[in-house]
Scaffold this motif. Structure first.
Motif, PDB file in Angstrom:
ATOM      1  N   GLY A 199       2.841  16.716  -8.275  1.00  0.00           N
ATOM      2  CA  GLY A 199       2.987  16.895  -6.831  1.00  0.00           C
ATOM      3  C   GLY A 199       4.197  16.165  -6.298  1.00  0.00           C
ATOM      4  O   GLY A 199       5.215  16.016  -6.973  1.00  0.00           O
ATOM      5  N   GLY A 200       4.076  15.690  -5.061  1.00  0.00           N
ATOM      6  CA  GLY A 200       5.193  15.013  -4.420  1.00  0.00           C
ATOM      7  C   GLY A 200       4.754  14.298  -3.163  1.00  0.00           C
ATOM      8  O   GLY A 200       3.590  14.343  -2.766  1.00  0.00           O
ATOM      9  N   GLY A 201       5.705  13.635  -2.537  1.00  0.00           N
ATOM     10  CA  GLY A 201       5.413  12.889  -1.321  1.00  0.00           C
ATOM     11  C   GLY A 201       6.549  11.945  -1.000  1.00  0.00           C
ATOM     12  O   GLY A 201       7.719  12.301  -1.117  1.00  0.00           O
ATOM     13  N   ALA A 202       6.206  10.716  -0.619  1.00  0.00           N
ATOM     14  CA  ALA A 202       7.223   9.751  -0.208  1.00  0.00           C
ATOM     15  C   ALA A 202       6.878   8.359  -0.704  1.00  0.00           C
ATOM     16  O   ALA A 202       5.699   8.003  -0.822  1.00  0.00           O
ATOM     17  CB  ALA A 202       7.372   9.734   1.308  1.00  0.00           C
ATOM     18  N   LEU A 203       7.907   7.584  -0.994  1.00  0.00           N
ATOM     19  CA  LEU A 203       7.801   6.152  -1.244  1.00  0.00           C
ATOM     20  C   LEU A 203       8.533   5.436  -0.116  1.00  0.00           C
ATOM     21  O   LEU A 203       9.650   5.813   0.241  1.00  0.00           O
ATOM     22  CB  LEU A 203       8.424   5.770  -2.581  1.00  0.00           C
ATOM     23  N   LEU A 204       7.896   4.402   0.448  1.00  0.00           N
ATOM     24  CA  LEU A 204       8.499   3.648   1.544  1.00  0.00           C
ATOM     25  C   LEU A 204       8.740   2.218   1.093  1.00  0.00           C
ATOM     26  O   LEU A 204       7.815   1.525   0.663  1.00  0.00           O
ATOM     27  CB  LEU A 204       7.601   3.673   2.781  1.00  0.00           C
ATOM     28  N   PHE A 205       9.996   1.785   1.182  1.00  0.00           N
ATOM     29  CA  PHE A 205      10.409   0.450   0.757  1.00  0.00           C
ATOM     30  C   PHE A 205      10.777  -0.376   1.991  1.00  0.00           C
ATOM     31  O   PHE A 205      11.693  -0.019   2.732  1.00  0.00           O
ATOM     32  CB  PHE A 205      11.610   0.544  -0.183  1.00  0.00           C
ATOM     33  N   THR A 206      10.083  -1.505   2.193  1.00  0.00           N
ATOM     34  CA  THR A 206      10.344  -2.359   3.353  1.00  0.00           C
ATOM     35  C   THR A 206      10.577  -3.795   2.901  1.00  0.00           C
ATOM     36  O   THR A 206       9.633  -4.504   2.539  1.00  0.00           O
ATOM     37  CB  THR A 206       9.156  -2.328   4.338  1.00  0.00           C
ATOM     38  N   PRO A 207      11.830  -4.273   2.879  1.00  0.00           N
ATOM     39  CA  PRO A 207      12.098  -5.673   2.527  1.00  0.00           C
ATOM     40  C   PRO A 207      11.377  -6.616   3.479  1.00  0.00           C
ATOM     41  O   PRO A 207      11.301  -6.367   4.686  1.00  0.00           O
ATOM     42  CB  PRO A 207      13.618  -5.782   2.668  1.00  0.00           C
ATOM     43  N   ASN A 208      10.859  -7.709   2.936  1.00  0.00           N
ATOM     44  CA  ASN A 208      10.044  -8.625   3.726  1.00  0.00           C
ATOM     45  C   ASN A 208      10.888  -9.563   4.579  1.00  0.00           C
ATOM     46  O   ASN A 208      11.492 -10.514   4.074  1.00  0.00           O
ATOM     47  CB  ASN A 208       9.157  -9.478   2.806  1.00  0.00           C
ATOM     48  N   GLY A 209      10.976  -9.293   5.881  1.00  0.00           N
ATOM     49  CA  GLY A 209      11.592 -10.216   6.814  1.00  0.00           C
ATOM     50  C   GLY A 209      13.063 -10.493   6.595  1.00  0.00           C
ATOM     51  O   GLY A 209      13.554 -11.556   6.977  1.00  0.00           O
TER      52      GLY A 209
END
Length: 205
Positions: free
Chosen positions: A125-135
């Motif tokens: 399948g498929g979708g999204a990866l979300l990357f959020t650096p911490n602060g």
């Protein structure tokens, strides 16, 4: 919230509504291992420390073999970006934790059509990866979330402990464009890969 993430959430909700059938729901929870390969490109090395995470999923089968899986997972590994010195340009590097969220939907194919207690399966399948650096902050302000579309492939084994509860061992692989680092303004511009084995329980309704 990014347009990519909103689109993924809409797709997941629509898929759940379309394929859900009475008495064929499965809800699962798992512990995941997250192993991202080191990516090299454009004088930049991007490595990620292996980490544990958590996951949850909704699965429904609309025939004996065919189903739909909607998954979310979370981990918080340490990412390291490093660019060696080139001529008069000094070496630069940064290491930071990054909240990583997965939101994907996959087609599931059971390898057995019987009601055996041991059920191997494949998924894609498929979708999204979300990357959020911490602060973290860059020279232009706060570092926000980077959303990357991802392809998903994998498989696993369901072991039914009773008519309602089962144990799931699963492997998923994610292929996506490696995210850039906004702190040192470096990008490998290559494909990234995350291997995600998991072990958990699921409940059938």
């Amino acid at each position: 919230m990014s347009k990519v993430f909103r689109g993924v959430l809409f797709t997941l909700a629509f898929g759940a509504t379309l394929f859900a059938q009475e008495k064929k729901f499965e809800i699962g929870a798992s512990v995941t291992g997250n192993f991202l390969r080191t990516v090299n490109g454009f004088d930049t090395d991007h490595s990620v420390k292996n980490s544990l995470g958590v996951g949850a999923n909704f699965r429904t089968y609309f025939s004996k073999r065919h189903g739909l899986d909607i998954s979310w997972s979370y981990s918080n590994p340490a990412h390291t970006y490093f660019s060696p010195s080139v001529g008069s340009t000094p070496a630069v590097g940064v290491t930071h934790k990054t909240w990583t969220n997965e939101a994907t939907t996959s087609y599931v194919f059971k390898l057995r059509s019987s009601e055996s207690r041991i059920q191997p399966f494949l998924l894609a399948g498929g979708g999204a990866l979300l990357f959020t650096p911490n602060g973290l902050h860059s020279t232009v302000g706060s570092v926000g979330t980077t959303a990357k579309l991802t392809g998903v492939y994998g498989g696993g084994i369901d072991a039914y402990l009773s008519s309602r509860i089962g144990l799931r061992a699963q492997y998923k692989g994610f292929v996506y464009n490696d995210p850039a680092n906004a702190v040192i303004h470096r990008s490998t511009q290559k494909l990234g890969h995350m291997a995600q084995p998991s072990l958990g329980l699921f409940w059938r309704f």
